[in-house]
Design an enzyme around this catalytic site. Structure first.
Site, PDB file in Angstrom:
ATOM      1  N   GLU A  10      39.654  51.366  43.422  1.00 60.66           N
ATOM      2  CA  GLU A  10      39.372  50.008  42.925  1.00 60.66           C
ATOM      3  C   GLU A  10      37.876  49.716  42.835  1.00 60.66           C
ATOM      4  OE1 GLU A  10      41.087  46.805  45.261  1.00 60.66           O
ATOM      5  OE2 GLU A  10      40.498  45.308  43.795  1.00 60.66           O
ATOM      6  N   SER A  42      43.592  40.551  40.044  1.00 63.43           N
ATOM      7  CA  SER A  42      43.492  39.290  39.293  1.00 63.43           C
ATOM      8  C   SER A  42      42.089  38.697  39.382  1.00 63.43           C
ATOM      9  CB  SER A  42      44.569  38.294  39.720  1.00 63.43           C
ATOM     10  OG  SER A  42      44.483  37.929  41.068  1.00 63.43           O
ATOM     11  N   LYS A  65      42.777  50.769  39.965  1.00 60.17           N
ATOM     12  CA  LYS A  65      42.889  49.305  40.029  1.00 60.17           C
ATOM     13  C   LYS A  65      41.590  48.685  39.524  1.00 60.17           C
ATOM     14  CE  LYS A  65      43.899  45.487  43.196  1.00 60.17           C
ATOM     15  NZ  LYS A  65      44.769  45.057  44.295  1.00 60.17           N
ATOM     16  N   GLY A  89      46.692  39.767  44.087  1.00 59.62           N
ATOM     17  CA  GLY A  89      46.707  39.070  45.363  1.00 59.62           C
ATOM     18  C   GLY A  89      46.903  37.591  45.084  1.00 59.62           C
ATOM     19  N   ASP A  96      46.885  42.262  51.430  1.00 56.28           N
ATOM     20  CA  ASP A  96      46.008  42.943  52.392  1.00 56.28           C
ATOM     21  C   ASP A  96      44.749  42.149  52.692  1.00 56.28           C
ATOM     22  OD1 ASP A  96      45.204  43.329  49.717  1.00 56.28           O
ATOM     23  OD2 ASP A  96      43.901  44.980  50.300  1.00 56.28           O
TER      24      ASP A  96
HETATM   25  P1  13P Z   1      43.174  39.514  43.643  1.00 56.19           P
HETATM   26  O1  13P Z   1      44.311  39.781  42.694  1.00 56.19           O
HETATM   27  O2  13P Z   1      43.290  38.216  44.368  1.00 56.19           O
HETATM   28  O3  13P Z   1      41.840  39.755  43.006  1.00 56.19           O
HETATM   29  O4  13P Z   1      43.310  40.595  44.803  1.00 56.19           O
HETATM   30  C1  13P Z   1      43.648  41.874  44.481  1.00 56.19           C
HETATM   31  C2  13P Z   1      43.030  42.780  45.438  1.00 56.19           C
HETATM   32  O5  13P Z   1      43.709  43.481  46.163  1.00 56.19           O
HETATM   33  C3  13P Z   1      41.577  42.860  45.499  1.00 56.19           C
HETATM   34  O6  13P Z   1      41.206  43.983  46.247  1.00 56.19           O
END
Ligand code: 13P
Length: 342
Positions: free
Chosen positions: A177, A264, A222, A294, A23
């Site tokens: 998140e 991550s 998250k 991501g 996203d």
């Molecule tokens: P990362 O795993 O690259 O941090 O991205 C995850 C994500 O959706 C952040 O909102």
């Protein structure tokens, strides 16, 4: 599939599977494409994401859900198939990023508050009609010498709770998140500082979710893992990250939440996998613990792809490998030899 929020949430954290965060906003995907010298056009973004969603081995076996940017939710593949249909055909749940990004929080120099509540009820109805069954809203919390402030923690937790309640009203599972960032130049950003700030953010978050009447059985959390900041001279071991992350979550996240899917956040691919696997191998927990990566899920595939159709198969293999490693980590069965074998 059942339309109950609780069942959708359980499907999102199915055994041995996790969520692909695809996203990236238009600005972020441009940065990713810049790294491989590919222009960020609508067609290139479509081709890249279509390549991922058509990676059958990865999608069918290890991906329970995909977070999309609004553009992708309404996009069709090169042959006219809606991209959402590719995701559903692979047995994964389509999701949508609904926040409008983090903006400067008035009165501070570095802190941010995530915007996007205005008009959200109408947008959620449109997204539901387009097939989205879960959503994501990301708040960012920055560690410096004198932040985060209570104002930042509170404002973001409140917005996340209002967002989550609106999602559930629309039949959409909210991914909540609140990300404590690991970036920054602070050498005193230790793993213990991360623990303290994350605990504060999560305690506040669940109080706000309660006040907003959010059904915890119909959401997914998250969070960040408990890690030292990038510029901290003392990095924690895999075991320490696993122990501190699980301890922090156990003291803050009610057992009625079905699953926790980590971001991550800038960790290397392999460390993000190793941390998740260590937690699942070492501890008994009331919730499913999986990934919603991501960068740590896409980096190798992006590099293999290079914007060229002749590289699609190699990119899909790279994605399948990373997805498999993380799928194994979600059950605590990953080990380093598996990386080398590939
Ligand atoms: P990362 O795993 O690259 O941090 O991205 C995850 C994500 O959706 C952040 O909102």
């Amino acid at each position: 599939m059942s339309e109950r929020l609780e069942d959708i949430a359980i499907a999102m954290v199915a055994e041995g599977q996790g969520i692909l965060a695809a996203d990236e906003s238009t600005g972020t995907i441009k940065k990713r494409f810049d790294s491989i010298n590919v222009e960020s056009t609508e067609d290139n973004r479509r081709d890249y994401r279509e390549m991922l969603f058509r990676a059958e081995e990865a999608m069918k076996n290890y991906v329970s859900g995909v977070i999309l940017f609004e553009e992708t939710l309404f996009q069709k593949g090169a042959d006219g198939t809606p991209l959402v249909d590719l995701i559903k055909a692979a047995g994964a749940v389509p999701g949508i990023k609904v926040d409008k990004g983090a903006q400067a929080l008035p009165g501070t120099s570095v802190e941010k508050v995530t915007e996007g509540l205005d008009g959200l009820r109408d947008r959620l109805a449109k997204y539901h009609e387009a097939g989205a069954r879960f959503a994501k809203w990301r708040a960012v919390i920055t560690i410096t010498e004198d932040t985060p402030s209570w104002n930042c923690i509170k404002a973001n937790a409140h917005a996340l709770a209002r967002y989550a309640a609106l999602c559930q009203e629309a039949g959409i599972v909210p991914i909540v998140e609140p990300e404590v960032l690991m970036d920054g130049e602070l050498s005193s950003h230790t793993v213990d500082r991360c623990f303290e700030v994350t605990e504060w953010a999560l305690k506040t978050q669940f109080a706000e979710l309660y006040d907003a009447g959010v059904n915890l059985e119909g959401m997914v959390l998250k969070p960040n893992m408990i890690v030292a900041g990038q510029s901290c001279t003392k990095q924690a071991s895999v075991e320490e990250v696993a122990e501190k992350t699980v301890r922090c979550l156990k003291s803050t996240v009610p057992a009625s939440v079905p699953g926790i899917a980590f971001l991550s956040g800038g960790q290397s691919d392999e460390l993000a996998t190793a941390h998740l696997s260590a937690m699942n191998a070492m501890y008994d927990m009331p919730w499913k613990l999986t990934f919603s990566y991501g960068r740590a899920l896409q980096a190798a595939a992006l590099k293999a792809w290079q914007g060229k159709s002749e590289n699609v198969a190699a990119a899909q293999r790279a994605f399948a490998h990373r997805a498999k490693m993380n799928g194994m980590a979600a059950t605590g069965k990953w080990n380093k030899e598996l990386e080398q074998a590939a």
